[in-house]
Motif scaffolding. Sequence first.
Motif, PDB file in Angstrom:
ATOM      1  N   TYR A 107      49.983  30.050  42.166  1.00 25.84           N
ATOM      2  CA  TYR A 107      50.257  31.252  41.370  1.00 25.84           C
ATOM      3  C   TYR A 107      51.680  31.751  41.604  1.00 25.84           C
ATOM      4  O   TYR A 107      52.369  32.150  40.652  1.00 25.84           O
ATOM      5  N   PHE A 108      52.117  31.741  42.872  1.00 24.31           N
ATOM      6  CA  PHE A 108      53.502  32.110  43.157  1.00 24.31           C
ATOM      7  C   PHE A 108      54.467  31.164  42.449  1.00 24.31           C
ATOM      8  O   PHE A 108      55.480  31.592  41.886  1.00 24.31           O
ATOM      9  N   HIS A 109      54.135  29.875  42.501  1.00 25.21           N
ATOM     10  CA  HIS A 109      55.009  28.884  41.881  1.00 25.21           C
ATOM     11  C   HIS A 109      55.048  29.081  40.370  1.00 25.21           C
ATOM     12  O   HIS A 109      56.119  28.998  39.750  1.00 25.21           O
ATOM     13  N   LEU A 110      53.888  29.360  39.769  1.00 21.87           N
ATOM     14  CA  LEU A 110      53.827  29.565  38.324  1.00 21.87           C
ATOM     15  C   LEU A 110      54.631  30.801  37.908  1.00 21.87           C
ATOM     16  O   LEU A 110      55.365  30.772  36.913  1.00 21.87           O
ATOM     17  N   ILE A 111      54.513  31.877  38.685  1.00 20.22           N
ATOM     18  CA  ILE A 111      55.257  33.109  38.381  1.00 20.22           C
ATOM     19  C   ILE A 111      56.756  32.870  38.479  1.00 20.22           C
ATOM     20  O   ILE A 111      57.530  33.254  37.594  1.00 20.22           O
ATOM     21  N   SER A 112      57.181  32.232  39.576  1.00 21.63           N
ATOM     22  CA  SER A 112      58.612  31.989  39.767  1.00 21.63           C
ATOM     23  C   SER A 112      59.137  31.006  38.726  1.00 21.63           C
ATOM     24  O   SER A 112      60.253  31.163  38.208  1.00 21.63           O
ATOM     25  N   ALA A 247      54.227  22.756  38.957  1.00 19.96           N
ATOM     26  CA  ALA A 247      53.243  23.830  38.797  1.00 19.96           C
ATOM     27  C   ALA A 247      51.879  23.254  38.433  1.00 19.96           C
ATOM     28  O   ALA A 247      50.844  23.662  38.988  1.00 19.96           O
ATOM     29  N   VAL A 248      51.866  22.301  37.506  1.00 20.52           N
ATOM     30  CA  VAL A 248      50.614  21.634  37.122  1.00 20.52           C
ATOM     31  C   VAL A 248      50.012  20.902  38.314  1.00 20.52           C
ATOM     32  O   VAL A 248      48.805  20.967  38.555  1.00 20.52           O
ATOM     33  N   TYR A 249      50.881  20.224  39.082  1.00 16.95           N
ATOM     34  CA  TYR A 249      50.419  19.476  40.257  1.00 16.95           C
ATOM     35  C   TYR A 249      49.728  20.396  41.258  1.00 16.95           C
ATOM     36  O   TYR A 249      48.655  20.093  41.778  1.00 16.95           O
ATOM     37  N   PHE A 250      50.343  21.561  41.544  1.00 18.06           N
ATOM     38  CA  PHE A 250      49.764  22.463  42.543  1.00 18.06           C
ATOM     39  C   PHE A 250      48.410  23.000  42.100  1.00 18.06           C
ATOM     40  O   PHE A 250      47.502  23.167  42.912  1.00 18.06           O
ATOM     41  N   PHE A 251      48.255  23.255  40.807  1.00 23.99           N
ATOM     42  CA  PHE A 251      46.954  23.732  40.307  1.00 23.99           C
ATOM     43  C   PHE A 251      45.911  22.618  40.332  1.00 23.99           C
ATOM     44  O   PHE A 251      44.711  22.887  40.430  1.00 23.99           O
ATOM     45  N   ALA A 252      46.367  21.363  40.255  1.00 22.54           N
ATOM     46  CA  ALA A 252      45.444  20.229  40.244  1.00 22.54           C
ATOM     47  C   ALA A 252      45.025  19.800  41.637  1.00 22.54           C
ATOM     48  O   ALA A 252      44.088  19.003  41.801  1.00 22.54           O
ATOM     49  N   MET A 253      45.743  20.276  42.665  1.00 24.71           N
ATOM     50  CA  MET A 253      45.459  19.858  44.041  1.00 24.71           C
ATOM     51  C   MET A 253      44.057  20.310  44.483  1.00 24.71           C
ATOM     52  O   MET A 253      43.608  21.382  44.142  1.00 24.71           O
TER      53      MET A 253
END
Length: 253
Positions: A107-112, A247-253
Motif C-alpha cells: 500500500y505504501f508502494h502503491l501510494i508513493s 507494485a503489482v509484484y508486492f500485491f501478488a506476494m
Amino acid sequence: MENYLQFGLLFLAAIVGGAVNAFAGGGGFIVFPSLVLNGVTSIRANAMTCFSMWFGNVASVKAFKNDIRIQSKDLKIILLISGIGGLCGATVMVMTDPKLFKSLVPYFHLISWGTFAFSKPILAYFQKITSGSGHFEYSHGKLLPLFLINFYGGYFNAGIGIMILTLFTLYGMKDLNEMNGLKVLMVTVNNGIAALCFIFSGLIDWKITIVLTIGGIIGGYYGAVFSRHMNQELVRKLIIIVGGIIAVYFFAM
C-alpha cells in the motif's frame, strides 16, 4: 547473500537509485525491491535503503547548493521539522511488527508510485492555482503538512521526494532546480536522523549496506551533475513502468 553477482546487481541498483533520486525522485522504487528480491526482509530492506541512499543525497546537495535560495531562519525551521519528523517516523517503524510492516509495504508502494506517476498533472495544477514569491517562506500553517511528509519519510521514505516537490509547488515555488535543491537538503536531514535510529536498532546488514552506500554516492553525485542534460521525461516514464510492475509484484506476494 554471499553471491558476488548479487552484490554486483545491488551495487548497480544503488547507482541507478542514487541517480534517480537526484534528478527525478523515486530511487526507492529501485533499491528497496532489489533488496527484497534478494531475500532481505521488508523492514530491514527499508532501513538499509534509507541508510545507503542518505550518502547519495549528501552528494546531491553539493551539486545543488548554488540553486538553494531561502532565508536562513526559514531554512533552519524546515530542517528542524525534517529532523523531528524523520526521528518520529523511524522510531515508529522500528517499533512496528515486521509482519505488519510487510503487509503495509504494497500500500505504501502503491501510494508513493501513484504520487510519482501523476506528479506532472498534480504539479501543473498547483502551479496554476497558486501564487507567491517563487521562493519558500515559512509560516505556522505549513508546520503540520511538512511534519507529516517528513514523518512518512522516516517511516517508509519511498516517494517522499515528489511529495515534497508537490508541497513546494502548492506553496508557490516555481524554479524546479531550487525546489530540487531544497528537497534534497530536507531529505538528507530526514534520512540522516532516521538512519541513526536504524543503526542503533540493529536493522542494518553492514556487508550489503556498504555496497549500496558506495553505489548511492556515485549515482547521487553524478545524477545531480548531469540532471540538467538528461532526458528527464524518458527517465520518469521508465521509473513509472518499473514502479508499476513492482507494485503489482508486492500485491501478488
